[in-house]
Each structure stands twice: as structure tokens, then as C-alpha cells.
Design an enzyme around this catalytic site. Structure first.
Site, PDB file in Angstrom:
ATOM      1  N   ASP A   1      33.594  46.495  36.317  1.00 46.48           N
ATOM      2  CA  ASP A   1      34.647  46.268  35.327  1.00 46.48           C
ATOM      3  C   ASP A   1      34.605  44.807  34.896  1.00 46.48           C
ATOM      4  O   ASP A   1      34.271  43.916  35.696  1.00 46.48           O
ATOM      5  CB  ASP A   1      36.024  46.610  35.907  1.00 46.48           C
ATOM      6  CG  ASP A   1      37.085  46.714  34.825  1.00 46.48           C
ATOM      7  OD1 ASP A   1      37.340  47.842  34.355  1.00 46.48           O
ATOM      8  OD2 ASP A   1      37.661  45.679  34.436  1.00 46.48           O
TER       9      ASP A   1
ATOM     10  N   ARG B   1      33.313  55.565  23.495  1.00 45.04           N
ATOM     11  CA  ARG B   1      33.303  55.234  22.082  1.00 45.04           C
ATOM     12  C   ARG B   1      31.871  55.213  21.556  1.00 45.04           C
ATOM     13  O   ARG B   1      30.962  54.757  22.226  1.00 45.04           O
ATOM     14  CB  ARG B   1      33.941  53.856  21.832  1.00 45.04           C
ATOM     15  CG  ARG B   1      35.456  53.872  21.802  1.00 45.04           C
ATOM     16  CD  ARG B   1      35.961  54.564  20.548  1.00 45.04           C
ATOM     17  NE  ARG B   1      37.406  54.703  20.524  1.00 45.04           N
ATOM     18  CZ  ARG B   1      38.081  55.742  20.997  1.00 45.04           C
ATOM     19  NH1 ARG B   1      37.421  56.735  21.570  1.00 45.04           N
ATOM     20  NH2 ARG B   1      39.382  55.804  20.895  1.00 45.04           N
TER      21      ARG B   1
ATOM     22  N   GLU C   1      30.892  59.188  12.761  1.00 46.34           N
ATOM     23  CA  GLU C   1      31.540  60.478  12.991  1.00 46.34           C
ATOM     24  C   GLU C   1      32.158  61.000  11.694  1.00 46.34           C
ATOM     25  O   GLU C   1      32.919  60.285  11.054  1.00 46.34           O
ATOM     26  CB  GLU C   1      32.606  60.343  14.086  1.00 46.34           C
ATOM     27  CG  GLU C   1      32.014  59.999  15.443  1.00 46.34           C
ATOM     28  CD  GLU C   1      33.039  59.978  16.565  1.00 46.34           C
ATOM     29  OE1 GLU C   1      34.243  60.183  16.283  1.00 46.34           O
ATOM     30  OE2 GLU C   1      32.638  59.773  17.719  1.00 46.34           O
TER      31      GLU C   1
ATOM     32  N   HIS D   1      33.538  64.803  19.820  1.00 44.23           N
ATOM     33  CA  HIS D   1      34.671  63.900  20.090  1.00 44.23           C
ATOM     34  C   HIS D   1      35.929  64.690  20.438  1.00 44.23           C
ATOM     35  O   HIS D   1      36.968  64.585  19.774  1.00 44.23           O
ATOM     36  CB  HIS D   1      34.935  62.980  18.897  1.00 44.23           C
ATOM     37  CG  HIS D   1      35.680  61.736  19.287  1.00 44.23           C
ATOM     38  ND1 HIS D   1      35.599  60.553  18.583  1.00 44.23           N
ATOM     39  CD2 HIS D   1      36.540  61.484  20.313  1.00 44.23           C
ATOM     40  CE1 HIS D   1      36.369  59.635  19.144  1.00 44.23           C
ATOM     41  NE2 HIS D   1      36.949  60.183  20.201  1.00 44.23           N
TER      42      HIS D   1
END
Length: 303
Positions: free
Chosen positions: A172, A231, A260, A278
Site C-alpha cells: 500500500d 480502474r 469504456e 465493469h
């Protein structure tokens, strides 16, 4: 009366609840070129991923002075120029808790689909092909899952994967997470080298480009799997196809795309790819939770 524009759909009971409380709700999608003008008539806009709220739209809305609140029904807010909206005095909010379980389950579904050839055998059987000997898969139990980004969705996926017998490691941007002692933190390169499955749960930052490109794919284990339900843009699609074609990766699960709806037919038709349009948050349960969060945001803002 406070007017709310819902452009990309919203759970019907949530809309009923807003109307019952005296809000006027308009459900209508507007093209970018006229959205800014329409927002002169609304106090709130609720969007999903289809509607893009960029600077020119924000400028028109801010000039009129009526729009006070932009809500993204979902986690990512990369389709909204958040900082710019806030500079113009418009609050931006999202619903980060509502869809975590749904996205985590979809990531897991892609892992199963790739591991057992559910994606391609489903297609070939419908074509009358019985390729039983061809589909010799692998079990996910005993394998290592590397989570890139350790937020709400990753936490859900980590629990589910652990219950299935997987070893979970994570990385992270903030470093080691305080309440994740049961999982090992490591730097990205180390995670990529060690993981049998890599699942991405990070935002796309246009200025930074793809987080997973050719260099990162080369580092990954031979025969590993990559899952992107985060994403479009965080993975270099060209480099991904090359890694699949060469056999460097055994498979990829992809729910999000650079464009998209995607026009990348090579990627979506690749035999090593499990693909969905998605739909990470597209469960009945998640939509109810998203609706409830949106209601709470609006109530709290205007109370």
C-alpha cells in the site's frame, strides 16, 4: 425545492425515499456538451462511472451558483475533477463502503474462472467443442494472493481468500497498515515476484500512468494471474496482451478498461482472459447499500 439530478441510475427505493422526503429527483442522462447547462437547474448531481464531471461542466455549474453537491455512487471518483469542484465551493462525496463486498467477490470469481478455465470452456462448449483434456487447471488453495492497495475492497478479499486457504500479502502507498497484522506487508516488486495471483485495488492517476506495465509484468512469477477490478488505466493493456501471448501470465481477470465501453477486441477475446463489463458493484445488495449511503449524504448535507 431541492432538485437532484441522477444521471447514471440509482436504486429505485432510494429514489422513492428521497421523493418522500420532499426532494425533487430527475433521472436523466445528459451528454457532456449540455450537462453543464443543465446543472444550472440542480442542487445535487448523482453519478456513477458513465458521467464525467470535468472542469468545463463545473465552471458552468459554478457560474450559475446553484450546484452544491456532487455524489459518486461508488468508490472511485476519477470521473470527477474533485479538487477543482471543491475550489469552486462544490462538495464531492462518494459511497466507499457500499460496494466493497461485491467487488471483492467479483475479483474472486475471476480467480476461479481463470484457474479452472470457466471463461473459455464455457464458450468452446457452446461451439460444440469437448476439450476436457485441454482444461487442466490449478487450485487456489495454498497459493499466494498479492493485494496491490489495501483499502476496503482488499480487506474483504483478504478475508475471503484466507478462508479458502490462500496466503495473503499486500502493499500500500501508505506502508504497513496497523490493523492488518495477519497479513504480510511488502514492497510492490517483492509482492509481484512472490504472488501466484495479483489483484489490483488502486485508483488510476492519469499523470502517473499505468501502475502495472511491461516492467512490472516481467517481474511477476511465470504463470501467475492478474486481476483488475479497480480502474482502467492502472494496467497497460498492450503490455498485458504481450504477457498473455508469451505465456508469462497464465491468465487475467479484467472488469475495467482504459476506454469504456472498450474497443480492445484482442483483449476481450483473448482465450486467457476472463472478462466482464465493469460490473464490480453490480449486485442487488450493493445497489441498496449505495442508495442508502447517497440518502444519508444528502440528508446530512441539507439538514
Amino acid at each position: 425545492m431541492i432538485r437532484i439530478l441522477v444521471t447514471d441510475g440509482m436504486e429505485k427505493n432510494a429514489i422513492k425515499a428521497l421523493r418522500a422526503k420532499g426532494f425533487e429527483v430527475v433521472e436523466e442522462f445528459y451528454e457532456t456538451k449540455i450537462l453543464g447547462e443543465k446543472l444550472e437547474e440542480f442542487d445535487v448531481i448523482v453519478v456513477r462511472s458513465a458521467t464525467k464531471v470535468r472542469k468545463p461542466i463545473i465552471d458552468k455549474a459554478a457560474k450559475a451558483g446553484r450546484l452544491k453537491l456532487i455524489i459518486r455512487g461508488g468508490v472511485g471518483v476519477d470521473n470527477i475533477d474533485v479538487a477543482y469542484a471543491r475550489e469552486k465551493g462544490i462538495k464531492v462525496a462518494n459511497t466507499p463502503n457500499a460496494s466493497s463486498a461485491s467487488v471483492a467477490e467479483l475479483a474472486l470469481a475471476h480467480m476461479f474462472a481463470m484457474s479452472r478455465f470457466v471463461n473459455i470452456s464455457n464458450v468452446s462448449m457452446r461451439q460444440g467443442i469437448w476439450d476436457k483434456k485441454k482444461y487442466n487447471g490449478v487450485e487456489i488453495s495454498g497459493k499466494t494472493l498479492g493485494l496491490v492497495g489495501y483499502g476496503r475492497i482488499s480487506r474483504q478479499l483478504a478475508k475471503k481468500a484466507s478462508a479458502l486457504g490462500m496466503t495473503v500479502i499486500y502493499t500500500d502507498i501508505i506502508g504497513k497498515v496497523k490493523d492488518a497484522d495477519e497479513y504480510e506487508f511488502c514492497e510492490l516488486d517483492n509482492l509481484l515476484k512472490r504472488s501466484d495471483y495479483v489483484s489490483l485495488h488502486i485508483p488510476f492517476v492519469k499523470e502517473q500512468g499505468a501502475t502495472i506495465g511491461k516492467a512490472q509484468l516481467d517481474i511477476m512469477k511465470d504463470g501467475a494471474f492478474l486481476i483488475n477490478c479497480a480502474r482502467g488505466g492502472v494496467v497497460d493493456e498492450v503490455a498485458l496482451i504481450e504477457a498473455l501471448d508469451s505465456g508469462k501470465l497464465s491468465g487475467a481477470g479484467v472488469d475495467v478498461f482504459v476506454e469504456e465501453p472498450t474497443k480492445n477486441e484482442i483483449l476481450i477475446n483473448h482465450p486467457r482472459v476472463s472478462v466482464t463489463p465493469h460490473i464490480g458493484a453490480a449486485t442487488k445488495e450493493a445497489q441498496v447499500r449505495i442508495g442508502s449511503e447517497i440518502i444519508s449524504i444528502i440528508y446530512d448535507f441539507f439538514k
